[in-house]
Design a protein around this motif. Structure first.
Motif, PDB file in Angstrom:
ATOM      1  N   GLU A  82      56.255 -28.378 -44.411  1.00  0.00           N
ATOM      2  CA  GLU A  82      57.103 -29.581 -44.385  1.00  0.00           C
ATOM      3  C   GLU A  82      58.327 -29.391 -43.486  1.00  0.00           C
ATOM      4  O   GLU A  82      58.740 -30.290 -42.763  1.00  0.00           O
ATOM      5  N   LYS A  83      58.908 -28.172 -43.519  1.00  0.00           N
ATOM      6  CA  LYS A  83      60.055 -27.856 -42.653  1.00  0.00           C
ATOM      7  C   LYS A  83      59.606 -27.043 -41.444  1.00  0.00           C
ATOM      8  O   LYS A  83      60.378 -26.277 -40.870  1.00  0.00           O
ATOM      9  N   GLY A  84      58.341 -27.213 -41.068  1.00  0.00           N
ATOM     10  CA  GLY A  84      57.759 -26.422 -39.992  1.00  0.00           C
ATOM     11  C   GLY A  84      57.973 -27.003 -38.612  1.00  0.00           C
ATOM     12  O   GLY A  84      58.527 -28.087 -38.434  1.00  0.00           O
ATOM     13  N   LEU A  85      57.486 -26.277 -37.626  1.00  0.00           N
ATOM     14  CA  LEU A  85      57.704 -26.635 -36.225  1.00  0.00           C
ATOM     15  C   LEU A  85      56.961 -27.901 -35.805  1.00  0.00           C
ATOM     16  O   LEU A  85      57.542 -28.797 -35.196  1.00  0.00           O
ATOM     17  N   ILE A  86      55.668 -27.962 -36.109  1.00  0.00           N
ATOM     18  CA  ILE A  86      54.870 -29.089 -35.595  1.00  0.00           C
ATOM     19  C   ILE A  86      55.293 -30.421 -36.217  1.00  0.00           C
ATOM     20  O   ILE A  86      55.530 -31.392 -35.484  1.00  0.00           O
ATOM     21  N   PRO A  87      55.458 -30.527 -37.555  1.00  0.00           N
ATOM     22  CA  PRO A  87      55.874 -31.816 -38.123  1.00  0.00           C
ATOM     23  C   PRO A  87      57.241 -32.297 -37.604  1.00  0.00           C
ATOM     24  O   PRO A  87      57.515 -33.491 -37.595  1.00  0.00           O
ATOM     25  N   ASN A  88      58.092 -31.356 -37.187  1.00  0.00           N
ATOM     26  CA  ASN A  88      59.449 -31.716 -36.777  1.00  0.00           C
ATOM     27  C   ASN A  88      59.709 -31.524 -35.280  1.00  0.00           C
ATOM     28  O   ASN A  88      60.841 -31.654 -34.819  1.00  0.00           O
ATOM     29  N   GLY A  89      58.645 -31.218 -34.543  1.00  0.00           N
ATOM     30  CA  GLY A  89      58.817 -30.896 -33.123  1.00  0.00           C
ATOM     31  C   GLY A  89      58.962 -32.107 -32.225  1.00  0.00           C
ATOM     32  O   GLY A  89      58.610 -33.223 -32.583  1.00  0.00           O
ATOM     33  N   LYS A  90      59.496 -31.836 -31.013  1.00  0.00           N
ATOM     34  CA  LYS A  90      59.695 -32.879 -30.006  1.00  0.00           C
ATOM     35  C   LYS A  90      58.515 -32.870 -29.037  1.00  0.00           C
ATOM     36  O   LYS A  90      58.030 -31.799 -28.654  1.00  0.00           O
ATOM     37  N   ARG A  91      58.096 -34.058 -28.633  1.00  0.00           N
ATOM     38  CA  ARG A  91      57.055 -34.173 -27.599  1.00  0.00           C
ATOM     39  C   ARG A  91      57.505 -33.411 -26.356  1.00  0.00           C
ATOM     40  O   ARG A  91      58.663 -33.493 -25.957  1.00  0.00           O
ATOM     41  N   GLY A  92      56.593 -32.646 -25.776  1.00  0.00           N
ATOM     42  CA  GLY A  92      56.928 -31.879 -24.573  1.00  0.00           C
ATOM     43  C   GLY A  92      57.387 -30.457 -24.862  1.00  0.00           C
ATOM     44  O   GLY A  92      57.550 -29.652 -23.947  1.00  0.00           O
ATOM     45  N   SER A  93      57.596 -30.132 -26.150  1.00  0.00           N
ATOM     46  CA  SER A  93      57.992 -28.761 -26.509  1.00  0.00           C
ATOM     47  C   SER A  93      56.825 -27.802 -26.288  1.00  0.00           C
ATOM     48  O   SER A  93      55.655 -28.206 -26.268  1.00  0.00           O
ATOM     49  N   ILE A  94      57.170 -26.519 -26.131  1.00  0.00           N
ATOM     50  CA  ILE A  94      56.157 -25.465 -26.003  1.00  0.00           C
ATOM     51  C   ILE A  94      56.431 -24.427 -27.084  1.00  0.00           C
ATOM     52  O   ILE A  94      57.548 -23.926 -27.199  1.00  0.00           O
ATOM     53  N   TYR A  95      55.404 -24.112 -27.880  1.00  0.00           N
ATOM     54  CA  TYR A  95      55.513 -23.100 -28.924  1.00  0.00           C
ATOM     55  C   TYR A  95      54.576 -21.948 -28.586  1.00  0.00           C
ATOM     56  O   TYR A  95      53.417 -22.171 -28.205  1.00  0.00           O
ATOM     57  N   ILE A  96      55.076 -20.732 -28.740  1.00  0.00           N
ATOM     58  CA  ILE A  96      54.303 -19.541 -28.374  1.00  0.00           C
ATOM     59  C   ILE A  96      54.266 -18.597 -29.569  1.00  0.00           C
ATOM     60  O   ILE A  96      55.290 -18.013 -29.934  1.00  0.00           O
ATOM     61  N   LYS A 107      43.443 -21.866 -32.951  1.00  0.00           N
ATOM     62  CA  LYS A 107      42.789 -23.103 -32.482  1.00  0.00           C
ATOM     63  C   LYS A 107      43.280 -24.314 -33.265  1.00  0.00           C
ATOM     64  O   LYS A 107      43.507 -25.381 -32.705  1.00  0.00           O
ATOM     65  N   LEU A 108      43.446 -24.147 -34.585  1.00  0.00           N
ATOM     66  CA  LEU A 108      43.932 -25.232 -35.430  1.00  0.00           C
ATOM     67  C   LEU A 108      45.340 -25.667 -34.994  1.00  0.00           C
ATOM     68  O   LEU A 108      45.618 -26.857 -34.854  1.00  0.00           O
ATOM     69  N   LEU A 109      46.219 -24.703 -34.768  1.00  0.00           N
ATOM     70  CA  LEU A 109      47.592 -25.025 -34.359  1.00  0.00           C
ATOM     71  C   LEU A 109      47.602 -25.722 -33.001  1.00  0.00           C
ATOM     72  O   LEU A 109      48.358 -26.677 -32.787  1.00  0.00           O
ATOM     73  N   TYR A 110      46.757 -25.255 -32.097  1.00  0.00           N
ATOM     74  CA  TYR A 110      46.654 -25.881 -30.774  1.00  0.00           C
ATOM     75  C   TYR A 110      46.282 -27.358 -30.922  1.00  0.00           C
ATOM     76  O   TYR A 110      46.905 -28.241 -30.316  1.00  0.00           O
TER      77      TYR A 110
END
Length: 297
Positions: A82-96, A107-110
């Motif tokens: 719920e407080k994670g990166l994908i639900p709260n992320g901005k379009r165009g962000s890059i996560y590594i 693969k699921l995260l991708y």
């Protein structure tokens, strides 16, 4: 996305993460950090990093986010909670994600990232605490090639042998191959040292004599000297290595592949973990033979 003055986020400040973060700070990037235990961040905060209270805050502030945590369950929570990166992320962000984790989770995260316009790479690393400190980690990267090329200058601050391996999950599969090679090699290094001792040789002389020949390996060059000093501090935790071996054996089973060397290594490490060595470095495998020896004497 130009990387000039982009805000960088970093989650996970353990044995390797702290040194990796320092390279980004030294390069002058504005850096936001989060880890479950805040006191692990104190040195970095004094050096100019900014503390935030959750992955959610990092997602809101940073354009590029690195993660290196303990287990796939931690990765899942940081990315999908719920407080994670994908639900709260901005379009165009890059996560590594640089955690050694499951290829199927990568693969699921991708896929989940794609749905939100967020690019995600799996980029596990090898080289332990020494490689992290010296900025010469090996990195194996899966995901979109154009995204890899975009963040390559950042990766080059932390590593020297950086390989693009293919689609999402390919980085993790490559890291599994790396861990499989290390597992049996560590058995060989420990057996060589205990054999040298039993036959009355000077173990240090043996390491010197064989480390530049066909027996040469990272473990022999970097970890055998630690064993001889009885330094079992973690460059990489046994508990995390057992996790990696379990992932590799699960993936191998899906492929109908038998890996007897890896199976043996996992068995030996699990015995050590049961005896209280789970937070020791992988070189503590040597203690297995020492314990066996003392039980027979």
């Amino acid at each position: 996305m130009s990387l000039d003055k982009q805000n960088i986020g970093f989650i996970g400040l353990g044995v390797m993460g702290k040194s990796m973060t320092r390279h980004l700070l030294k390069a002058g990037y504005p850096l936001f950090v989060y880890t479950r235990t805040k006191n692990k961040a104190e040195e970095l905060l004094r050096e100019g990093a900014t503390w935030v209270d959750s992955p959610k805050e990092i997602a809101e502030k940073a354009d590029v986010v690195f993660t290196i945590v303990g287990f796939p369950t931690d990765v899942k929570e940081i990315y999908l909670g719920e407080k994670g990166l994908i639900p709260n992320g901005k379009r165009g962000s890059i996560y590594i994600d640089m955690t050694t984790s499951s290829p199927s989770l990568a693969k699921l995260l991708y896929d989940k990232g794609k749905e939100k316009g967020i690019s995600i790479l799996d980029a596990p690393v090898s080289g332990g605490d020494i490689g992290a400190k010296e900025g010469r980690l090996a990195m194996m990267v899966g995901g979109d090639k154009e995204v890899f090329e975009q963040v390559l200058p950042l990766l080059q601050l932390m590593g020297t042998n950086i390989s693009y391996m293919g689609d999402a999950g390919s980085g993790q599969h490559t890291k599994m191959a790396n861990q499989i090679a290390i597992a049996s090699n560590m058995i060989g290094v420990c057996e060589a040292l205990i054999y040298a001792k039993k036959s009355g040789l000077d173990q240090q002389q043996v390491v010197k004599a064989i480390s530049t020949g066909a027996a040469s390996s990272f473990s022999l060059t970097n970890l055998a000297p630690r064993i001889l000093k009885e330094d079992y501090s973690p460059g990489f935790f046994i508990k995390h290595f057992i996790k990696d071996m379990n992932i590799a054996l699960t993936e191998a089973e899906k492929m109908g592949l038998e890996l007897p060397g890896l199976t043996l290594a996992k068995h030996l490490y699990e015995k050590l973990a049961e005896k209280g060595e789970k937070n020791s470095g992988t070189q503590a495998l040597y203690k297995y033979w020492e314990q066996e020896d003392s039980s027979h004497s």
